[in-house]
Every structure is written in structure tokens, then in C-alpha cells.
Write a protein that holds these residues in place. Structure first.
Motif, PDB file in Angstrom:
ATOM      1  N   SER A   1       0.785  -1.326  -0.112  1.00 51.67           N
ATOM      2  CA  SER A   1       0.024   0.153  -0.120  1.00 51.67           C
ATOM      3  C   SER A   1       0.914   1.344  -0.041  1.00 51.67           C
ATOM      4  O   SER A   1       0.347   2.282   0.065  1.00 51.67           O
TER       5      SER A   1
ATOM      6  N   ARG B   1       2.608   4.583  -0.942  1.00 53.62           N
ATOM      7  CA  ARG B   1       2.161   5.536  -2.077  1.00 53.62           C
ATOM      8  C   ARG B   1       3.657   5.794  -2.749  1.00 53.62           C
ATOM      9  O   ARG B   1       3.366   6.217  -4.049  1.00 53.62           O
TER      10      ARG B   1
ATOM     11  N   ASP C   1       6.277   5.085  -4.928  1.00 54.28           N
ATOM     12  CA  ASP C   1       6.444   3.925  -5.975  1.00 54.28           C
ATOM     13  C   ASP C   1       7.866   3.409  -5.566  1.00 54.28           C
ATOM     14  O   ASP C   1       8.242   2.345  -5.915  1.00 54.28           O
TER      15      ASP C   1
ATOM     16  N   ASP D   1       5.653   6.673   4.410  1.00 59.32           N
ATOM     17  CA  ASP D   1       6.065   5.446   3.922  1.00 59.32           C
ATOM     18  C   ASP D   1       7.850   5.042   4.363  1.00 59.32           C
ATOM     19  O   ASP D   1       7.955   4.048   4.529  1.00 59.32           O
TER      20      ASP D   1
END
Length: 328
Positions: free
Chosen positions: A124, A126, A128, A187
Motif C-alpha cells: 500500500s 504510495r 513508488d 512510507d
């Protein structure tokens, strides 16, 4: 010889015990009268119990080799609020007399469910670049299997098969919560919370009847090994941003917090500071959980635990520790 009669988790005060265990941290000490006695922790895959033996025969005055499998007979009792086994007879067993899988502590949590939750978090992302890096790591079967099976430590905290995954999952959960409170790269924080201890898969071994340090674990340590593991995967992604790679390396190298605790660097970014405190918090709570496992409500643990202090368990049963990995 397979496991017989008792599992550690089933023991209570006032029970006769005649069974086999893995003896850990065994040492011969002298009591207040100068009489030698054996102090050890007896383990199987369900738990552990503190044990003492007086009237040592000559062959036990030198202690027990590690890993040491033993057949014991004795009586459980409560001593200063802790469950303890008074050993009356003890025989050291050969490795070929036991089934090793009966004695290595195992996480009580479902490893498949824990791994699935970590994977869901990684898919999940975000970012990349971090999503691609996570996917590369998770797709390496050898590395991923080791990450899900390894203990988090030899003795200090989460010292059980699946312990590294259990610890990493809880750190991930805390990181996700803190990302809602502080202006961090979410992240990046979550990725490093998951993999901050990945070097443990090379620092530790767990396939020879006990948990031990590998040669490279002794010479290099999990902090540097973990940074090398992740950097090797980053090198397989030629377009991975150098700035992001630098931040990941810093967080991994600084997660122990202080150089005297094994960090080549101290945390110098917000994400690095948070990963350090998340790791330290969960590790210490794991130490508390292990050290008070056999303490009765309203009782105190021994001082000789990883936190180097007596630990109190309140009389309120609702305060009894539950594994953090049972949280939702």
C-alpha cells in the motif's frame, strides 16, 4: 526422546515435574552460606520457568553446556511472587536424545497472519520507489522466509521463532500511528520500522538446537548487516533516488540510538529518531513481558533480567500483560 508429560505453559505452583527442557543461562552460584547451587532457565517451545538446584553432584559443579538439554525431576513453588522449580534430580541429555523442535521457543502469534499484515502495508506504499523496493525484498523467498522465522534476539526480547516478525510488525503498527501525529515521510518511516532489524537474519542462527550468534554477527553486528542487506536490494534498482537511499541507510545505521549501544551513528532525522524510539519501546516492553511471565499478580520479578531491575505486576488482573502483537 520426545517431549514428555509437561509443557512449560501448563506449569503452576505445587506440581511435581518430571520432564525434559532446554537449559539456558545456566550458572553455578553460591548462596549466602557459600553453598553452590545451579541457577538456570528451563525452556520449551511454549514458555520457560526459573529453576534452582542445591546439593549439586560433582558433574554439575562446572555448569551445563549450551545448548544443554536436561531431564529434570522436581517441585514447582512460588518464591517471592514468581513461579520457580526446585530441581531434585537433573541429567544432561545428548542432542540425539531429544527432538529439538520441542524446545525452541515459538511465537504464539500466527506467523502467516503477521506476514500478511506486513505485506499488505508494503503493497500500500504510495511512494513508488519504496513500493518497488519492498516488493523486491518480499519476493526474495530465502530472505523473506528467514525474516518470518528468525528470533529477534538470542535472549533479550522476542527470543523465539517468529520473534523478529512479531517485533517488526508491532513497530510497523506504532509507526503507522505516529505518522498521523508528526510531519514525517510516512512510507519511509513505516518501511524502516519494518526492516530496521533485518540484519538479525544474518546475525543470528536458530537451527542448531538453540539461538546463537553467527561469525559475521559477532564481527559486524545486525545494525551494519541490515544496512548492507537493504543497500544490496537498492543497488538492483538503478533509478532508485540517491537521497532516499541515503535516508534509509541513516535510519538503519542509527536505530540503536547511541554509539555505545551499537549504532555507528546517532539519529539525525525525524524518521530516524522515531524508528529508534519505536524499536526501543517495543524491545523494552518485550523484556518486561518475558521477565514477568511467571510473576503472580501483586508480585515482583528478580533483578537479574534484561532491564536490570525488579519489575512489578499490579494486583489488578486487567493489568496482566498481553502480547502487543495481539493488538488490532
Amino acid at each position: 526422546m520426545s517431549k514428555e508429560n509437561f509443557w512449560a505453559r501448563d506449569l503452576g505452583a505445587g506440581q511435581r515435574v518430571r520432564s525434559t527442557f532446554l537449559a539456558r543461562d545456566a550458572s553455578v552460584r553460591n548462596d549466602s552460606r557459600g553453598v553452590p547451587y545451579l541457577s538456570t532457565m528451563l525452556l520449551d517451545k511454549t514458555g520457560s520457568i526459573d529453576a534452582r538446584m542445591w546439593g549439586l553432584p560433582q558433574e554439575l559443579l562446572g555448569g551445563i553446556p549450551e545448548p544443554g538439554y536436561v531431564h529434570v525431576e522436581g517441585q514447582t513453588h512460588e518464591y517471592r511472587g514468581m513461579l520457580q522449580l526446585k530441581v531434585e534430580r537433573l541429567r544432561v541429555l545428548r542432542a540425539d536424545e531429544v527432538s529439538e523442535e520441542d524446545y525452541l521457543p515459538v511465537s504464539e502469534q500466527d506467523r502467516r497472519a503477521m506476514a500478511a499484515e506486513v505485506l499488505e502495508a508494503g503493497w500500500s506504499f504510495r511512494d513508488d520507489n519504496l513500493a518497488e523496493l519492498f516488493g523486491l525484498i518480499a519476493s526474495d523467498k530465502d530472505l523473506w522466509d528467514a525474516f518470518c522465522e528468525a528470533p529477534a534476539a538470542k535472549t533479550m526480547h522476542h527470543a523465539r521463532l517468529g520473534g523478529l516478525l512479531e517485533h517488526s510488525l508491532q513497530c510497523m503498527r506504532v509507526a503507522k500511528s505516529l505518522a498521523k501525529l508528526y510531519p514525517v515521510n510516512r512510507d519511509l518511516l513505516v518501511f524502516c520500522a519494518i526492516f530496521h532489524d533485518v540484519g538479525k537474519v544474518r546475525e543470528l542462527s536458530w537451527d542448531l538446537g538453540g539461538f546463537a550468534y553467527t561469525t559475521e554477527g559477532r564481527l559486524i553486528g545486525h545494525v551494519v548487516l541490515g544496512e548492507r542487506v537493504i543497500s544490496d536490494y537498492i543497488e538492483q534498482l538503478p533509478d532508485f533516488p540517491k537521497e532516499l537511499a541515503l535516508h534509509i541507510s541513516h535510519i538503519l545505521l542509527a536505530h540503536q540510538g547511541e554509539q555505545q549501544f551499537g549504532s555507528p551513528e546517532i539519529p539525525k532525522t525525524l524518521e530516524a529518531i522515531l524508528v529508534h524510539f519505536i524499536d526501543n519501546m517495543d524491545a523494552r516492553l518485550g523484556m518486561y513481558a518475558e521477565s514477568t511471565k511467571n510473576v503472580t499478580d501483586g508480585g515482583w520479578s528478580h533483578h537479574d533480567n534484561p532491564l536490570r531491575r525488579a519489575l512489578y505486576v499490579p494486583e489488578n488482573p486487567e493489568s496482566r500483560w498481553n502480547s502487543p502483537s495481539e493488538a488490532t
